[in-house]
Design a protein around this motif. Structure first.
Motif, PDB file in Angstrom:
ATOM      1  N   ARG A 173       0.845  -1.182   0.000  1.00 33.37           N
ATOM      2  CA  ARG A 173       0.000   0.000   0.000  1.00 33.37           C
ATOM      3  C   ARG A 173       0.885   1.239   0.000  1.00 33.37           C
ATOM      4  NH1 ARG A 173      -3.555  -1.373   4.854  1.00 33.37           N
ATOM      5  NH2 ARG A 173      -4.547   0.634   4.380  1.00 33.37           N
ATOM      6  N   GLY A 174       0.304   2.375  -0.353  1.00 35.07           N
ATOM      7  CA  GLY A 174       1.052   3.614  -0.329  1.00 35.07           C
ATOM      8  C   GLY A 174       2.213   3.616  -1.310  1.00 35.07           C
ATOM      9  N   ILE A 175       3.297   4.269  -0.925  1.00 35.93           N
ATOM     10  CA  ILE A 175       4.463   4.399  -1.800  1.00 35.93           C
ATOM     11  C   ILE A 175       5.020   3.035  -2.171  1.00 35.93           C
ATOM     12  CG2 ILE A 175       6.822   5.292  -1.939  1.00 35.93           C
ATOM     13  CD1 ILE A 175       5.914   7.531  -0.020  1.00 35.93           C
ATOM     14  N   PHE A 176       5.145   2.145  -1.188  1.00 34.63           N
ATOM     15  CA  PHE A 176       5.681   0.809  -1.429  1.00 34.63           C
ATOM     16  C   PHE A 176       4.855   0.088  -2.488  1.00 34.63           C
ATOM     17  CE2 PHE A 176       6.223  -3.668   0.486  1.00 34.63           C
ATOM     18  CZ  PHE A 176       7.312  -3.946  -0.321  1.00 34.63           C
ATOM     19  N   GLY A 177       3.535   0.088  -2.319  1.00 37.35           N
ATOM     20  CA  GLY A 177       2.675  -0.589  -3.277  1.00 37.35           C
ATOM     21  C   GLY A 177       2.728   0.034  -4.660  1.00 37.35           C
ATOM     22  N   SER A 178       2.852   1.377  -4.722  1.00 38.78           N
ATOM     23  CA  SER A 178       2.935   2.050  -6.023  1.00 38.78           C
ATOM     24  C   SER A 178       4.197   1.647  -6.768  1.00 38.78           C
ATOM     25  CB  SER A 178       2.895   3.565  -5.822  1.00 38.78           C
ATOM     26  OG  SER A 178       1.683   3.956  -5.188  1.00 38.78           O
ATOM     27  N   ALA A 181      -5.800  -5.374  -6.212  1.00 39.36           N
ATOM     28  CA  ALA A 181      -5.167  -6.394  -7.058  1.00 39.36           C
ATOM     29  C   ALA A 181      -5.055  -5.899  -8.500  1.00 39.36           C
ATOM     30  CB  ALA A 181      -5.963  -7.693  -6.993  1.00 39.36           C
ATOM     31  N   GLY A 182      -6.099  -5.244  -8.990  1.00 39.48           N
ATOM     32  CA  GLY A 182      -6.064  -4.726 -10.352  1.00 39.48           C
ATOM     33  C   GLY A 182      -5.029  -3.631 -10.526  1.00 39.48           C
ATOM     34  N   ARG A 183      -4.915  -2.739  -9.547  1.00 40.41           N
ATOM     35  CA  ARG A 183      -3.926  -1.664  -9.637  1.00 40.41           C
ATOM     36  C   ARG A 183      -2.508  -2.202  -9.519  1.00 40.41           C
ATOM     37  NH1 ARG A 183      -5.230   3.542  -9.601  1.00 40.41           N
ATOM     38  NH2 ARG A 183      -7.406   4.135  -9.317  1.00 40.41           N
ATOM     39  N   LEU A 184      -2.329  -3.231  -8.695  1.00 37.58           N
ATOM     40  CA  LEU A 184      -0.988  -3.806  -8.546  1.00 37.58           C
ATOM     41  C   LEU A 184      -0.521  -4.474  -9.829  1.00 37.58           C
ATOM     42  CD1 LEU A 184      -0.953  -5.410  -4.978  1.00 37.58           C
ATOM     43  CD2 LEU A 184       0.701  -3.754  -5.850  1.00 37.58           C
ATOM     44  N   VAL A 219      -4.597   1.766  -0.617  1.00 34.40           N
ATOM     45  CA  VAL A 219      -4.561   2.700  -1.740  1.00 34.40           C
ATOM     46  C   VAL A 219      -3.160   2.761  -2.334  1.00 34.40           C
ATOM     47  CG1 VAL A 219      -4.949   5.087  -2.451  1.00 34.40           C
ATOM     48  CG2 VAL A 219      -6.404   4.065  -0.697  1.00 34.40           C
ATOM     49  N   ILE A 220      -3.076   2.692  -3.653  1.00 40.17           N
ATOM     50  CA  ILE A 220      -1.814   2.908  -4.356  1.00 40.17           C
ATOM     51  C   ILE A 220      -2.098   3.722  -5.617  1.00 40.17           C
ATOM     52  CG2 ILE A 220      -0.766   0.764  -3.520  1.00 40.17           C
ATOM     53  CD1 ILE A 220      -1.199  -0.383  -6.357  1.00 40.17           C
TER      54      ILE A 220
END
Length: 798
Positions: free
Chosen positions: A212-217, A253-256, A446-447
């Motif tokens: 999530r956040g910066i890490f997930g982005s 999952a879709g954004r990742l 959120v990402i």
């Protein structure tokens, strides 16, 4: 709230949680604990629900499952396998200990039995989880010789020996790693991995909610880089993800992945009855100001549960707290049974890997009856069947709280979870409003993979790996072309025949950290034992834990810090028996380095620019064990840690303060509530995690109280810049959010968020009860701003 009528008579001894709940009810009824039982929630048992596959698993896999005592699969396991068999990318969202690992182990092994050349890549957010899942996969393969023959699996991370790395790269068919190693170690050297990547059939992403956040982005873009390289070698893979319960699993999952994902959330695993208790330490006297020590209450509950035969895990909020609760609980158990005291251990970051593995094995085998942990054991490491979880202090999110409570009650047995409150804003709100906890869904993760700052770093890494062309916009998003133009203007890429090539000699991935935590590590050495390594600590925490003359706690024992060698990143300690521990005293500061843009705003001029946020350990306190009494104070001269970032700031106009003063409102309290609301709402507007933002109230820069909001990332990532540009929207949304909240005076959902602070390694028991900003004060300030805004709009219209 006492247990419901007939509760004690109905308790069973299903071993031993029924007895534990009965003891807990009896313990709460003791005169000295009057008022401690704030709430008792009984979550009913749920039977297992099984399913049948349309085509049975291969005989070798059936034998392997049978060897582990698994005769049938749960509904969600069947649905996940069928989804992957059907070629669908899949995310499995079920409770703790529901057998999610089989949702990817079984399809991977089934494919390898069909195709001897198939490979799979497993990604985990922590090294400990990687090691644990490697053991789980190996145990499953041991159930049949054909599986052992087909499987060549291994952990590939920063701790892996070079010879093992080469063997896994050349011969491995299941690589277990983490996103950081994929980013900096595998993708930049993809030519060496060509055979593995060409045959890649599955990518497993476990504990998806951690991204999530910066890490997930960042990780989302790393996965896109992986996808394009696998395609380059002619391969293709399905993604299978697993997650604890979050509000938006399909969206995350879709954004990742950038793919359409099938969500499997029909949890068929059995769940034993869980007794979830809220425990509020009683006041120490009739003044009703100070409560009993939360650490002390937690250790008494842990010791009492262990004495009654339970296997217990306790979660604390810092390393210091983990060591203190362990030390106190061990002392209590020693007075009852020395052997029992020896079956309790602490567990936290900073221990050597072999120490952590030893503790994990002992807990799994039942040799240990209890472990006192930081959130290091919150993720799905298999520690066997636990009977009770004690949460000492409210975790930062509901999702985290349910993860920790879910560590007890595995395999469908009854269990007990106790949340012990600190005398702090959020904790006390939960004690008085338990429905807020039990009636809400876990937070959304959120990402924003298309954040231009993140994208610029990731496209630089991608260009180094393979030239970027127009087709890559489909994966990296519509901003891809614009960001590549900026990279070319900066001389980092060069376009030839419509394709962007990396134009520098530097290795870009080495300069891109996926996480915001410092990866610089200090080594802690015992000067009295030939400098034997005791443990490690990250660079930020080092200045809070191992400063000169500090007492460093390790497995409950006290070590005196003789020297902190900053240049060498080493701390030298020696065993010393003392009756106190030490706490850092931190000072924070924000300074404007330069104003880049400013604009008039009806509530006051607002500027955006470069900021330096800094914090420093300026002194230490000595705290006597078993109390919260300070017995000494000593100034320190340590380096100041800095974050060079970007943010916006403004000081409300004088007329605003006069209007509030006429109503008796403290401007700092009003700004504090507004800040907390801003951080919540801005994280939604900017699509980041609240932890990616910082907020400070300061008077020293502008000569009057001012609000500073900034990105908690070096150089900034554009989050605060959006707040500067959308301040009117931020104020309107904050006021709407505040007025929609049904609370009376402020709560964790509006103004009552925890104060963000850099100190990670303090004892929360010494907090002395922070008070939430008042809801009325924040509302008055926001209404005043809206009135100025409306007046300006009306004036402009006329």
């Amino acid at each position: 709230m006492q247990p419901r009528p007939g509760f004690l008579a109905r308790l069973t001894d299903d071993a031993p949680a029924g007895d534990l709940a009965a003891w807990l009810a009896e313990y709460a009824a003791r005169p000295e604990n009057r008022g401690a039982l704030a709430h008792w929630e009984t979550l009913p048992a749920r039977p297992a629900r099984h399913g049948e596959l349309s085509l049975p698993l291969p005989p070798a896999l059936l034998d392997a499952l049978d060897a582990q005592g698994i005769e049938r699969l749960y509904t969600h396991q069947v649905q996940a396998i069928e989804s992957l068999r059907g070629g669908l990318d899949t995310v499995v969202v079920t409770g703790t200990a529901s057998g999610k690992s089989l949702c990817y182990h079984l399809p991977v092994l089934e494919r390898m039995l069909e195709d001897a050349e198939a490979t799979a890549l497993y990604l985990f957010p922590t090294k400990a989880l990687t090691q644990d899942q490697h053991k789980g996969l190996t145990r499953l393969a041991l159930g049949h010789p054909e599986l052992l023959r087909r499987l060549t699996a291994g952990v590939y991370d920063g701790d892996t020996e070079p010879t093992t790395r080469r063997r896994l790269r050349d011969q491995g068919n299941v690589i277990l790693s983490n996103p950081d190693m994929l980013h900096a170690g595998i993708l930049p050297a993809h030519a060496r991995w060509a055979k593995f990547l060409r045959r890649l059939r599955f990518v497993v992403i476990d504990e998806m909610h951690a991204y999530r956040g910066i890490f997930g982005s960042h990780v989302a873009n790393v996965l896109r880089r992986l996808d394009r390289i696998v395609t380059h070698y002619g391969g293709s893979f399905r993604v299978v993800m697993c997650s604890a319960t979050i509000r938006n699993p399909g969206e995350l999952a879709g954004r990742l992945t950038g793919r359409e994902v099938n969500v499997v959330d029909d949890d068929g695993a059995p769940r034993g009855e869980k007794h979830f208790v809220f425990w509020n330490p009683p006041f120490v006297d009739e003044s009703r100001v100070e409560r009993r020590s939360t650490n002390g209450e937690g250790c008494a509950l842990v010791a009492g549960l262990i004495e009654r035969g339970a296997q217990v895990i306790a979660f604390t909020k810092s390393r210091v707290a983990a060591e203190l609760v362990y030390r106190y609980a061990r002392e209590r158990l020693s007075a009852v049974d020395v052997g029992l005291a020896g079956r309790l251990k602490p567990y936290r970051g900073g221990y050597l890997p072999e120490e952590r593995r030893r503790i994990e094995r002992a807990l799994f085998s039942g040799e240990l009856r209890g472990v006192i942990s930081t959130n290091a054991l919150e993720l799905g490491i298999d520690v066997g069947g636990l009977d009770a979880a004690v949460l000492i202090g409210a975790p930062p999110t509901l999702a985290s709280a349910w993860q920790q409570a879910g560590r007890a009650g595995r395999k469908g047995h009854p269990s007990v979870a106790v949340l012990v409150a600190y005398n702090d804003t959020v904790d006390q709100y939960l004690m008085h409003h338990p429905d807020w906890f039990f009636g809400r869904s876990p937070e959304a993760a959120v990402i924003d993979p298309h954040n231009p700052y993140v994208l610029a770093q990731q496209l630089a890494c991608a260009a180094y790996e393979l030239p970027l062309g127009p087709a890559d916009a489909a994966a990296f998003g519509p901003q891809c072309a614009e960001v590549l133009e900026a990279l070319e203007a900066a001389g980092e890429t060069r376009t030839i025949d419509g394709r962007a090539y990396w134009a520098k000699t530097e290795f870009p991935a080495a300069g891109v950290d996926l996480r915001t935590i410092s990866d610089n590590t200090y080594t802690i050495m015992n000067a009295a034992a030939d400098n034997a390594v005791v443990g490690t600590v990250d660079a930020i925490s080092a200045l809070e834990l191992v400063y000169p003359e500090a007492i460093y706690l390790h497995e409950g024992e006290t070590y005196f810090v003789k020297e902190l060698a900053l240049a060498e990143k080493q701390a030298f300690v020696e065993p010393r028996v003392v009756d106190y521990y030490t706490q850092p005293v931190l000072e924070t500061n924000v300074r404007i380095r330069g104003e880049l843009r400013s604009r008039d705003w009806p509530g006051g001029a607002v500027a955006f620019g470069e900021l330096t946020y800094s914090w420093q350990t300026t002194a230490m306190k000595k705290i006597r064990f078993g109390s919260r009494d300070a017995i000494g104070y000593h100034p320190l001269d340590l380096p100041r840690l800095t974050l060079e970032t970007a943010g916006f700031w403004f000081a409300p106009r004088e007329e605003t303060w006069k209007a509030l003063a006429r109503r008796g409102i403290d401007p700092f309290e009003a700004l504090g509530g507004a800040r907390n609301l801003f951080l919540t709402l801005l994280s939604m507007l900017a699509m980041c995690d609240p932890a990616d933002l910082g907020g400070v109230i300061d008077s020293s820069n502008l000569g009057r109280p001012a609000l500073f909001v900034f990105d908690r990332y070096p150089g900034g990532l554009g989050f605060a810049e959006q707040g500067w540009a959308r301040l009117e929207e931020l104020v309107a949304g904050s006021l709407e959010h505040l007025e929609a909240c049904p609370c009376q005076d402020g709560c964790p959902a509006c103004v009552g968020l925890p104060i963000l602070r850099p100190a990670q390694q303090q004892d929360p028991d010494l907090g002395r009860g922070r008070r939430a900003p008042g809801k009325a004060a924040a509302r008055a300030l926001l209404v005043e701003w809206r009135a100025w805004d409306a007046g300006a709009t009306a004036g402009g219209a006329s």
